[in-house]
Design an enzyme around this catalytic site. Sequence first.
Site, mmCIF file in Angstrom:
data_model
loop_
_atom_site.group_PDB
_atom_site.id
_atom_site.type_symbol
_atom_site.label_atom_id
_atom_site.label_comp_id
_atom_site.label_asym_id
_atom_site.label_seq_id
_atom_site.Cartn_x
_atom_site.Cartn_y
_atom_site.Cartn_z
ATOM 1 N N ASP A 89 0.885 -1.153 0.000
ATOM 2 C CA ASP A 89 0.000 0.000 0.000
ATOM 3 C C ASP A 89 0.935 1.217 0.000
ATOM 4 O O ASP A 89 2.107 1.125 0.380
ATOM 5 C CB ASP A 89 -0.946 0.004 1.199
ATOM 6 C CG ASP A 89 -2.121 0.969 0.967
ATOM 7 O OD1 ASP A 89 -2.032 1.799 0.038
ATOM 8 O OD2 ASP A 89 -3.112 0.895 1.706
HETATM 9 C C1 BGC Z 1 -4.866 3.495 0.037
HETATM 10 C C2 BGC Z 1 -4.959 2.538 -1.126
HETATM 11 C C3 BGC Z 1 -4.728 3.272 -2.409
HETATM 12 C C4 BGC Z 1 -3.359 3.932 -2.344
HETATM 13 C C5 BGC Z 1 -2.973 4.686 -3.609
HETATM 14 C C6 BGC Z 1 -3.584 4.308 0.018
HETATM 15 O O1 BGC Z 1 -3.616 5.301 0.966
HETATM 16 O O2 BGC Z 1 -4.950 2.792 1.259
HETATM 17 O O3 BGC Z 1 -6.215 1.905 -1.136
HETATM 18 O O4 BGC Z 1 -4.835 2.388 -3.490
HETATM 19 O O5 BGC Z 1 -3.358 4.860 -1.262
HETATM 20 O O6 BGC Z 1 -3.705 5.837 -3.756
#
Ligand code: BGC
Length: 755
Positions: A231
């Site tokens: 993530d």
């Molecule tokens: C989120 C993800 C997301 C990623 C990219 C993170 O903060 O938890 O779900 O895909 O950011 O934007």
Amino acid sequence: MGQSVDELLKELTLEEKCSLLSGETFNDSQSIPRLGIEKMLMTDGPHGLRKQSDKPDHLGMNVSVPATCFPPACALGSSWNREIVYKMGEALASECRAENVAVILGPGNNIKRSPLCGRNFEYFSEDPYLASNLAAQHIKGVQSKGVGASLKHFAVNNQETKRLTLNATVDERTLREIYLTSFETAVKEGKPWTVMCAYNRLNGEFGSENKYLLNDILREEWGYDGLVVTDWGAANDRVKGLIAGQDLEMPSSGTVNDSKVEAAVKDGSLPVEYVDRAVRRLLELREKLHAAGEAEPVSYEKNHRIAEEIAEECIVLLKNEDKVLPLKAEDKVVVIGEFAEKPRFQGGGSSHINTTFLDKPLEELKKLGNVEYVKGFACAAEECDANLLAEAVEAASRADKVVICAGLPEVYETEGMDREHLNIPGAQIQLIEEMAKHNKNIIVVLSNGAPVVMPFEPQVKAIVEGYLLGQAGAEALAKVLYGKTNPSGKLAETFPQRLEDTPCFLNFPGEGYHVEYREGIFVGYRYYDTCKVKPLFCFGHGLSYTDFSYEEITVDRESMTDQEKATVRVKVKNTGAVAGKEVVELYIHDCQTDIVRPYKELKGFQKLSLEPGEEKEAVFELDKRSFAYYDVEAKDFLVQSGRFEILVGASSEDIRLKAAIEVTSTAIVKKHFYRNSTFGEIYYYEPTREIAREMMDYFERESGIDFSLGDRPADFAFRVICDFPLKTLVTFTKGRFSEQQLTELLKKLNGVSHE
Ligand code: BGC
């Protein structure tokens, strides 16, 4: 076609390989122009494309290119319709191809542990079977068009509070039956090209370096061969992560972590195979992208239509007293509430979409009927404005029916924050209650990404749960309200009466940086149903404008082993006057009582489309997993041999048909016995039962205890002896059964054949 993965791996220098292990920018993977390795663009997700050309961020703050906002997973989950989820995946991919996006970051498939989780709107369900089946379709749909999906957030990311550092303590059985099962089918059937790890820690280990999750379960048990991406910002100890099975760090961390990896290889603390393995997976992703054929041109108009079609399947009719719905074209309807003009159709954060078009409920309702509008309240107002209220009272008094568009403002439901309560803003409650005094036909239409409490429920005739329906949801809502479309959504989560009734109420969001999942496997309806806590609306509930009768259930066998399969057929008939769709839900109840289990668990569902008078058959296949629980000692899913009930119905509470089946386990579980193992343990284990019988008779004779004392039921002595540990053979016989004999007995018990 350029060089193969093997050739590239040979040509890349160590420094280049390490540079591939993290992003080049916020959303791009690293490129190596020297070898023709292009960057790959990965953007959110999950229910629309969020490609930011200017300043990218992962919190939904900066604007992105226009894209279709399809219904978020909270609504999609209520469709219980595999085909439309697949179709949404295809449409999402068409927009990705047009924007050169390699991977779209979704679906989100975490379990809705508490209705308070601020990101529940991005997740499908509280039930792992339903969630995993729908997520698999999302992935397949996206990938069928040559774009990668990213199944996220693996795993146990069930709250936003302290999500970057939180430690979640979850026992093994709960993990397996609930939180991992929700990913399992999505991985095995969906075969996502990428999986995104969770930020938080599980039982002490960060998602980005959790070998148990990333290697042992995901790859070794489930056979996953794709890429694992962090993530955004989830990397902790990068070298440890790489060893655990974490391939790509996103977004770019410059050379900070890549140089640590390079140094570890150079000083010998990290075998280079780990680097090669991750780079290979990245290059294999690139190959999959190259293999995708020519993209079809995207039509945003067509995708808007698809978004509308999907939204129609997601709306849940929760209540409809006196058949106040559907509205008739001639009804004098007053629509109240700012949501009618400013629809709430998506949540906040990284999934926030800059829409191509946006339908408004008021305009759509006006197309179908005799509609007047008064504002009544502003979406987020806590207090009613006296003038707005007076105007609403006046309009409601002269209308046939009143439609109140209520719900949660977007600030209530966003990534990064959990809710603190389940209330909708105060002004709305006050207004609904006031309207009910002036008109007997109150219809509340809700826009929210997760359950709310409804103190107004007894005073209103109808409640329509619109969830968040995406940019074309308003038309779908209007069609449902006017009966142009028959509602067919069913709740994918329980709506509790009160927050205090939720199973994890005492343990959400935890203390400090720690949360314990003390409710265990009793998540959602598994709790309400087993503990007989009456919810406001139960899991699987949803009404229709027609009636369905469940005519007949047949099972092709009365008994089976856990290696066999059973086919269940259920005939359902539309007995009403209009066409409709019915979700047929199949649950399994384990009649044995020695393992603690939820009263019933969902193991099948099918949505049937039926014309008036038409009858169709829903067919389900049951296998070992339909009956199994996770046995921590055996480290496997096992079936307790015995009788199971197959319960089929229209919701988790509304079971219409039942059948039974005997299932026999073929598992050979080797048990080990010790001095403190009980007579009961050796008795209830088939291979040692004969020895147990003998020893129990001996113990009853020789211990000098009268187990049958008093006015006891016949099996009292047997049950009491079952609880005695084997060591008492020595002490209660005052040594007539010697320590030496006990040692020999244990040897014999542990040596029995388990075949
Ligand atoms: C989120 C993800 C997301 C990623 C990219 C993170 O903060 O938890 O779900 O895909 O950011 O934007």
